[in-house]
Write a protein that holds these residues in place. Structure first.
Motif, mmCIF file in Angstrom:
data_model
loop_
_atom_site.group_PDB
_atom_site.id
_atom_site.type_symbol
_atom_site.label_atom_id
_atom_site.label_comp_id
_atom_site.label_asym_id
_atom_site.label_seq_id
_atom_site.Cartn_x
_atom_site.Cartn_y
_atom_site.Cartn_z
ATOM 1 N N LEU A 286 135.244 6.856 -5.227
ATOM 2 C CA LEU A 286 136.625 6.722 -4.756
ATOM 3 C C LEU A 286 136.685 6.696 -3.241
ATOM 4 N N ALA A 287 137.717 6.020 -2.726
ATOM 5 C CA ALA A 287 138.015 6.050 -1.290
ATOM 6 C C ALA A 287 139.511 5.840 -1.116
ATOM 7 N N TYR A 288 140.029 6.309 0.015
ATOM 8 C CA TYR A 288 141.462 6.190 0.287
ATOM 9 C C TYR A 288 141.661 5.619 1.681
ATOM 10 N N ALA A 289 142.517 4.605 1.788
ATOM 11 C CA ALA A 289 142.867 4.003 3.070
ATOM 12 C C ALA A 289 144.347 4.261 3.315
ATOM 13 N N GLY A 290 144.639 5.389 3.955
ATOM 14 C CA GLY A 290 146.026 5.719 4.261
ATOM 15 C C GLY A 290 146.567 4.884 5.402
ATOM 16 N N HIS A 291 147.845 4.540 5.324
ATOM 17 C CA HIS A 291 148.514 3.729 6.350
ATOM 18 C C HIS A 291 147.769 2.411 6.572
ATOM 19 N N TYR A 292 147.433 1.765 5.449
ATOM 20 C CA TYR A 292 146.769 0.470 5.534
ATOM 21 C C TYR A 292 147.626 -0.509 6.328
ATOM 22 N N ASP A 293 148.920 -0.482 6.104
ATOM 23 C CA ASP A 293 149.860 -1.187 6.973
ATOM 24 C C ASP A 293 151.140 -0.360 7.034
ATOM 25 N N GLU A 294 152.198 -0.912 7.548
ATOM 26 C CA GLU A 294 153.418 -0.134 7.767
ATOM 27 C C GLU A 294 154.074 0.327 6.476
ATOM 28 N N GLU A 295 153.799 -0.354 5.377
ATOM 29 C CA GLU A 295 154.496 -0.043 4.134
ATOM 30 C C GLU A 295 153.585 0.443 3.022
ATOM 31 N N LYS A 296 152.286 0.146 3.087
ATOM 32 C CA LYS A 296 151.419 0.372 1.932
ATOM 33 C C LYS A 296 150.223 1.261 2.276
ATOM 34 N N ASP A 297 149.749 1.964 1.236
ATOM 35 C CA ASP A 297 148.486 2.687 1.250
ATOM 36 C C ASP A 297 147.606 2.105 0.145
ATOM 37 N N ILE A 298 146.313 2.384 0.218
ATOM 38 C CA ILE A 298 145.374 1.765 -0.725
ATOM 39 C C ILE A 298 144.382 2.802 -1.231
ATOM 40 N N ILE A 299 144.138 2.765 -2.532
ATOM 41 C CA ILE A 299 143.047 3.514 -3.160
ATOM 42 C C ILE A 299 142.000 2.506 -3.621
ATOM 43 N N LEU A 300 140.757 2.734 -3.247
ATOM 44 C CA LEU A 300 139.642 1.884 -3.677
ATOM 45 C C LEU A 300 138.753 2.681 -4.624
ATOM 46 N N LEU A 311 143.812 -0.474 -5.606
ATOM 47 C CA LEU A 311 145.101 0.004 -6.097
ATOM 48 C C LEU A 311 146.016 0.180 -4.887
ATOM 49 N N THR A 312 147.022 -0.675 -4.790
ATOM 50 C CA THR A 312 147.936 -0.668 -3.648
ATOM 51 C C THR A 312 149.269 -0.054 -4.064
ATOM 52 N N PHE A 313 149.819 0.840 -3.249
ATOM 53 C CA PHE A 313 151.112 1.437 -3.584
ATOM 54 C C PHE A 313 151.944 1.588 -2.311
ATOM 55 N N THR A 314 153.244 1.577 -2.492
ATOM 56 C CA THR A 314 154.178 1.730 -1.376
ATOM 57 C C THR A 314 154.530 3.201 -1.195
ATOM 58 N N ARG A 315 155.209 3.508 -0.095
ATOM 59 C CA ARG A 315 155.607 4.883 0.171
ATOM 60 C C ARG A 315 156.621 5.387 -0.869
ATOM 61 N N LYS A 316 157.321 4.457 -1.511
ATOM 62 C CA LYS A 316 158.344 4.848 -2.476
ATOM 63 C C LYS A 316 157.751 5.386 -3.772
ATOM 64 N N PHE A 317 156.472 5.088 -4.021
ATOM 65 C CA PHE A 317 155.892 5.432 -5.320
ATOM 66 C C PHE A 317 155.982 6.929 -5.599
#
Length: 670
Positions: A286-300, A311-317
Motif C-alpha cells: 500500500l501507499a498513499y499520495a495525499g493532496h495529489y491535486d487540489e481536490e483529490k487524494d490517491i491510494i495505490l 483508488l482516487t477519492f475526493t475530499r467529500k468522500f
C-alpha cells in the motif's frame, strides 16, 4: 578484565574515508541517457599547474617490525600528508588524465577474460599517465585503498567512485545509533508487525500486525490503545500491508481475502469507514499520495497479479461517510470503474498491468510526479510511471529482481535492494545503469529507509542485519545486528525511522527502539567501552586497528586521531580474544571464544571468510604465515592444538587442512 581506555588526540590533518563501493559517478548527474560514463569535474591543466607548489607527495614510511612507530617531528609531516593522500592524487590529475585512464581501463582485458588492473599493471599505467607525479608507495597505498573487497584488482568503477568520494572529509564516521541504550518493548501483537508509523499531530506511534491488531503508543512506547479490526469484520484474513493517511486521520489495510478496508482508529469509538471488496487479485502493498491535486487524494496498492491499482477519492468522500450505514461502506471495482464514479461516489478505481510477478512495493513521489513499483522478476524489476494512463513508463531490469526501494532527496537517488544482496542507487531520469552500488549485506535485502535530514540510507536484510550508509560518500557508517530471537518468525518485519524523536523503530511481534546518538563529537575520544584486546598499527594505511572484548573493532587515523570506521559484534555474543593482519596488511584476522576464526576487510566491516575449529575453545592467538607460494593462518588455543588453514579465497569450506595436537612434557601448556 582490562580497564576502559580513553585516548586524547592532538589533531593534525584529516583522513579519507574508506571506499568500498562500485559506482558510475556520472550517471547520477548526466542528463543524457546515451552516455555510458561521465567524469568528475576537474580543473584544466593550466589551472592545476598554477596551483602546484612544492614537490610531489612524500613516500610512505617503510615497514616496521612491530608495535607503533616512533613518530618524530620530521616524519609527522609525512604521516599527515599520506593520511590525506587522495587529495594529493587529485592535485596531480586533470580531465585529460581521467580520459586516458578511462580508455585504458575499458580496453584492458586480462588473460582469463576478466577486466581490472592488478597492482603491477596499476602502478605501470598510473606511472605512465601521471608522469611520475606519484611515488611508488603512494600508488601502492592508492591501490590498496581502492581495492576495498581485497580481490587483487581495481576496475574503472572502483577507481572513479573512490576519486569522487574518498577525498570528502568524514565528519560523520561515528556510530549513528546508540546500541547500548536500545530497548525492547513487549506488545499485544500475536503475529508479525506489518507497518509502523508516527502520527505527528497526535504524538503517537501506530503499529499494525498481520492478525489485524492495531496498537497506539506514546512517544516513550507505552501502550495507550488496542484496536482489533476483527471486531468490525469477524472473518477478516491476514493483513498484507497498512498505511496511515495523516491528513485524513484514517488507517487503510489490505488483506489476503482481496479486500481494502478504511478505518477511523483515532475517534472515541473506532469504526469501519469503507470496504473495497471483490478484487481480482490479492493486494500485497500500500501507499498513499495525499493532496495529489487540489481536490483529490490517491491510494495505490500492488497485487499478486502484477497490477498497480489506483483508488482516487475526493475530499467529500469522508465527509459523506460519517455513519456506519452498510450502503455507504460497501464498494467494488466494477462500481468504481465507471466513468462517472468519481462524481457519483466521490471515488474511482482503475489499474495498470506493470509486472509479470508480484508487486513487492509501490510508492508515489511528488518530487518525480510519478509512482514507483518493484517486483522480484528479472525484467521490469522496477518501474517508474505516471498516473496518467496514456504516458509510457520507464523500466529497470535487475537480476533476481527488487524487493524494496526508497527515494533519497539529497542527493537525488532511487535506492533499491533485493535478493542479490546489492544496494543500487539510480538516477530517476537515467536508468540505463545504476549510479552506484553498495556491497556488505550477506542476505536478501528486504527493507529500505532514508533519513532525509542527514542523507543516510538505512537498509535491512533477512538475517536481521541493519546497515547505515552515507548517501553522499557511499560509506557504511554502522552495522547493527539483532541477536534476539523472535516469534512466530525470527525476522524483523517492519521498520520506521522517526526523525522527530531521533530513533529507529523496528518490529517483529514486539517493538524495539534504537536511539540516535545525542552527541556526535567529543573532545576526548572514548575508544572502547570494555577492555582492549589488541591495538595494531597498519603501516600501509597509517591507521591503528583496535579491538575490545565486546566484539567492537575500530579503525583510527594515526595523524588526526579520528575514528575512521567501526563495526560491532564481530563474533556475535562472544569476545574477541586474538587479532592479526595478513601479510599484505589489508585484511584483519580475528579469533574468539567460539569455534570460528574470521577474516575481515576492516575498512568496511565485511566478512571475507569464516574458518571453523574442531572444538569451541577460546582462541588465544592467531598468526599469518607465508611459506614459499603457500599462505596459512594458524590458530592456537586452550585446547593445546594448532589449527592450520590455507589462505584460499576459493575454498568451499572453512575447515583446517591440518590439526596438530600438543603433546609431551610442557607442550602447549600456556
Amino acid at each position: 578484565m582490562l580497564p576502559t581506555v580513553q585516548v586524547a588526540w592532538a589533531p593534525q590533518s584529516g583522513s579519507p574515508e574508506p571506499s568500498h563501493t562500485h559506482a558510475n559517478p556520472g550517471a547520477a548527474h548526466d542528463p543524457s541517457p546515451d552516455r555510458e560514463l561521465s567524469l568528475p569535474k576537474l580543473a584544466t591543466q593550466g589551472e592545476k599547474d598554477g596551483e602546484r607548489s612544492g614537490p610531489a607527495g612524500a613516500s610512505a614510511e617503510g615497514k616496521h617490525s612491530g608495535g607503533l612507530p616512533s613518530v618524530m617531528e620530521g616524519s609527522k609531516k609525512k604521516v599527515a600528508r599520506t593520511a590525506n593522500f587522495n587529495s594529493d592524487v587529485q592535485q596531480y590529475m586533470n580531465i585529460s588524465h581521467f580520459e586516458q585512464l578511462m580508455l585504458t581501463f575499458q580496453q584492458h582485458v586480462n588473460e582469463d577474460g576478466s577486466t581490472g588492473f592488478d597492482i603491477d599493471k596499476f602502478r605501470e599505467v598510473f606511472g605512465r599517465i601521471l608522469g611520475g607525479n606519484l611515488s611508488f608507495d603512494q600508488m601502492t597505498m592508492l591501490f590498496m585503498k581502492i581495492d576495498a573487497n581485497s580481490d587483487g584488482t581495481v576496475d574503472w568503477d572502483e577507481f572513479s567512485t573512490y576519486m569522487m568520494t574518498g577525498a570528502m572529509e568524514g565528519d560523520d564516521m561515528h556510530d549513528v545509533f546508540d546500541e547500548r541504550i536500545r530497548k525492547l518493548f513487549n506488545s499485544p501483537h500475536k503475529d508479525m508487525i506489518k507497518r509502523i508509523d508516527f502520527i505527528q499531530k497526535e504524538r503517537k506511534y501506530i503499529s499494525v500486525s498481520r492478525e489485524g491488531t492495531v496498537c497506539l503508543w506514546a512517544p516513550n512506547l507505552r501502550l495507550q490503545r488496542l484496536i482489533n479490526t476483527k471486531d468490525f469484520i469477524p472473518r477478516l484474513s491476514w493483513v498484507s500491508d497498512a498505511v496511515f493517511m495523516h491528513d485524513q486521520s484514517k488507517l487503510v489495510l489490505v488483506t489476503d481475502d482481496r479486500q481494502l478496508c478504511i478505518y477511523d482508529v483515532l475517534s472515541i469509538k473506532p469504526r469501519l469507514v469503507a470496504v473495497l471488496s471483490e478484487l481480482e487479485f490479492n493486494p500485497l502493498c500500500l501507499a498513499y499520495a495525499g493532496h495529489y491535486d487540489e481536490e483529490k487524494d490517491i491510494i495505490l496498492f500492488g497485487d499478486d497479479g502484477g497490477y498497480v491499482n489506483v483508488l482516487t477519492f475526493t475530499r467529500k468522500f469522508f465527509l459523506e461517510n460519517t455513519t456506519d450505514s452498510e450502503a455507504s461502506r460497501q464498494l467494488t471495482p466494477s462500481k468504481l470503474s465507471k466513468r462517472d464514479s468519481l462524481r457519483k461516489n466521490n471515488m474511482s478505481f482503475y489499474r495498470r498491468k506493470m509486472h509479470n510477478d508480484w508487486v513487492n512495493k509501490v510508492q508515489y513521489y511528488q518530487e518525480m510526479n510519478a509512482f514507483v513499483s518493484c517486483s522480484p522478476e528479472n525484467t521490469n524489476s522496477l518501474i517508474i510511471g505516471d498516473l496518467e494512463r496514456s504516458k509510457q513508463v520507464r523500466r529497470v531490469n535487475v537480476p533476481k529482481g527488487i524487493k524494496c526501494f526508497d527515494f533519497c532527496r539529497r542527493p537525488s537517488f532511487l535506492v533499491t535492494g533485493g535478493a542479490d544482496k546489492i544496494i543500487r542507487l539510480w538516477n530517476p531520469y537515467v536508468l540505463s545503469k545504476p549510479a552506484g552500488s553498495l556491497h556488505g549485506h550477506n542476505a536478501v535485502i528486504v527493507n529500505m529507509l532514508v533519513n532525509h535530514e542527514v542523507g543516510h540510507i538505512i537498509s535491512l536484510s533477512d538475517d536481521k542485519v541493519i546497515k547505515v550508509w552515507n548517501a553522499r560518500t557511499l560509506n557504511c557508517l554502522q552495522t547493527l545486528m539483532d541477536k534476539i530471537p523472535h516469534r512466530p518468525e525470527n525476522i524483523i518485519s517492519a521498520m520506521h525511522f522517526d526523525s522527530k524523536n531521533g530513533q529507529l523503530i523496528t518490529g517483529s511481534s514486539k517493538l524495539e527502539a534504537w536511539p540516535l546518538y545525542r552527541s556526535l563529537k567529543h573532545t576526548v575520544a572514548r575508544s572502547h567501552d570494555t577492555g582492549l584486546v589488541a591495538a595494531m598499527f597498519n603501516e600501509n594505511f597509517h591507521q591503528v586497528v583496535s579491538g575490545c572484548q565486546n566484539g567492537t573493532v575500530s579503525i583510527w587515523d594515526l595523524a588526526s586521531g579520528d575514528k575512521i570506521f567501526q563495526f560491532h559484534n564481530a563474533h556475535g555474543k562472544f569476545e574477541i580474544t586474538a587479532m592479526c593482519f595478513d601479510q599484505s596488511r589489508r585484511r584483519l584476522i580475528t579469533g574468539s571464544r567460539d569455534d570460528v576464526v574470521k577474516i575481515w576487510n576492516f575498512n568496511n566491516g565485511q566478512i571475507l571468510r569464516k574458518m571453523n575449529k574442531t572444538v569451541p575453545i577460546e582462541t588465544t592467538d592467531v598468526i599469518y604465515v607465508e611459506m614459499g607460494s603457500n599462505r596459512y593462518i594458524i590458530a592456537v588455543g586452550w585446547d593445546r592444538k594448532l589449527h592450520i588453514y590455507i589462505d584460499d579465497p576459493d575454498a568451499d569450506d572453512g575447515d583446517p587442512v591440518r590439526v596438530l595436537n600438543g603433546g609431551g612434557s610442557g607442550a602447549h601448556r600456556g
